[in-house]
Design a protein around this motif. Structure first.
Motif, mmCIF file in Angstrom:
data_model
loop_
_atom_site.group_PDB
_atom_site.id
_atom_site.type_symbol
_atom_site.label_atom_id
_atom_site.label_comp_id
_atom_site.label_asym_id
_atom_site.label_seq_id
_atom_site.Cartn_x
_atom_site.Cartn_y
_atom_site.Cartn_z
ATOM 1 N N PHE A 186 18.863 -56.610 -102.689
ATOM 2 C CA PHE A 186 19.472 -56.394 -101.376
ATOM 3 C C PHE A 186 19.527 -57.675 -100.550
ATOM 4 O O PHE A 186 18.825 -58.642 -100.830
ATOM 5 C CB PHE A 186 18.673 -55.336 -100.592
ATOM 6 N N SER A 187 20.336 -57.620 -99.483
ATOM 7 C CA SER A 187 20.347 -58.690 -98.490
ATOM 8 C C SER A 187 19.022 -58.631 -97.741
ATOM 9 O O SER A 187 18.224 -57.713 -97.948
ATOM 10 C CB SER A 187 21.495 -58.473 -97.503
ATOM 11 N N GLN A 188 18.809 -59.569 -96.819
ATOM 12 C CA GLN A 188 17.532 -59.579 -96.100
ATOM 13 C C GLN A 188 17.328 -58.281 -95.316
ATOM 14 O O GLN A 188 16.236 -57.715 -95.337
ATOM 15 C CB GLN A 188 17.430 -60.782 -95.173
ATOM 16 N N ALA A 189 18.355 -57.798 -94.651
ATOM 17 C CA ALA A 189 18.222 -56.540 -93.894
ATOM 18 C C ALA A 189 17.961 -55.380 -94.841
ATOM 19 O O ALA A 189 17.124 -54.504 -94.563
ATOM 20 C CB ALA A 189 19.487 -56.283 -93.074
ATOM 21 N N GLY A 190 18.643 -55.366 -95.959
ATOM 22 C CA GLY A 190 18.426 -54.314 -96.951
ATOM 23 C C GLY A 190 17.039 -54.387 -97.561
ATOM 24 O O GLY A 190 16.407 -53.359 -97.823
ATOM 25 N N ARG A 191 16.565 -55.602 -97.798
ATOM 26 C CA ARG A 191 15.206 -55.780 -98.338
ATOM 27 C C ARG A 191 14.170 -55.263 -97.344
ATOM 28 O O ARG A 191 13.208 -54.613 -97.726
ATOM 29 C CB ARG A 191 14.934 -57.257 -98.660
ATOM 30 N N TYR A 192 14.393 -55.543 -96.065
ATOM 31 C CA TYR A 192 13.473 -55.063 -95.037
ATOM 32 C C TYR A 192 13.405 -53.534 -95.070
ATOM 33 O O TYR A 192 12.323 -52.954 -95.086
ATOM 34 C CB TYR A 192 13.903 -55.552 -93.652
#
Length: 147
Positions: free
Chosen positions: A40-46
């Motif tokens: 995921f992107s950073q927001a998705g990883r979060y």
């Protein structure tokens, strides 16, 4: 001459051990959490690590309850059951302190990371530590009678 041969043998042994260790660490699998959330992107990883952390917290609570239940069913004198319950609770308190310190240290190694990187690192560490602790409790009480 014998000393030179011994030095060469030690050097060869040390270099071959270093190569084996390097191969083992390179072949070591990533944590399951990293594999699940790494795409995921950073927001998705979060979001992904937040969910995994919440899930691991629930799993740990269930593992603690199951361990206490198995201790209650243990075919042993009540004195030893009480000791086991007390020490398990004490270990749980110590685990929380250890987990917080461990994850704070791991997060500190992120240095000047930007965005949610520090929080993602913290959530990943907390989730992994909870999962490890839940498995540990299960392993300790597996030999007790079934629920």
């Amino acid at each position: 001459m014998r000393t030179v041969v011994n030095i060469i043998l030690v050097a060869l042994l040390a270099s071959s051990l270093s190569a084996v260790q390097a191969q083992a660490s390179a072949a070591a699998p990533q944590r399951v959490e990293d594999k699940k959330c790494g795409e995921f992107s950073q927001a998705g990883r979060y979001d992904c690590f937040s969910k995994l952390h919440a899930k691991s917290t629930v799993s740990l609570k269930k593992a603690e309850a199951a361990a206490l239940q198995k201790i209650a069913q243990w075919f042993e004198n009540d004195r030893y059951k009480n000791i086991a319950r007390t020490t398990m609770r004490s270990a749980g308190v110590a685990f929380v302190r250890y987990r917080e310190a461990k994850c704070a240290f791991a997060d500190s190694l992120r240095g000047g990371a930007i965005g949610n990187a520090h929080e993602i690192s913290r959530l990943a560490c907390l989730g992994a530590a909870n999962t490890e602790r839940a498995l540990e409790l299960k392993r300790y009480t597996d030999h007790f009678p079934p629920d």
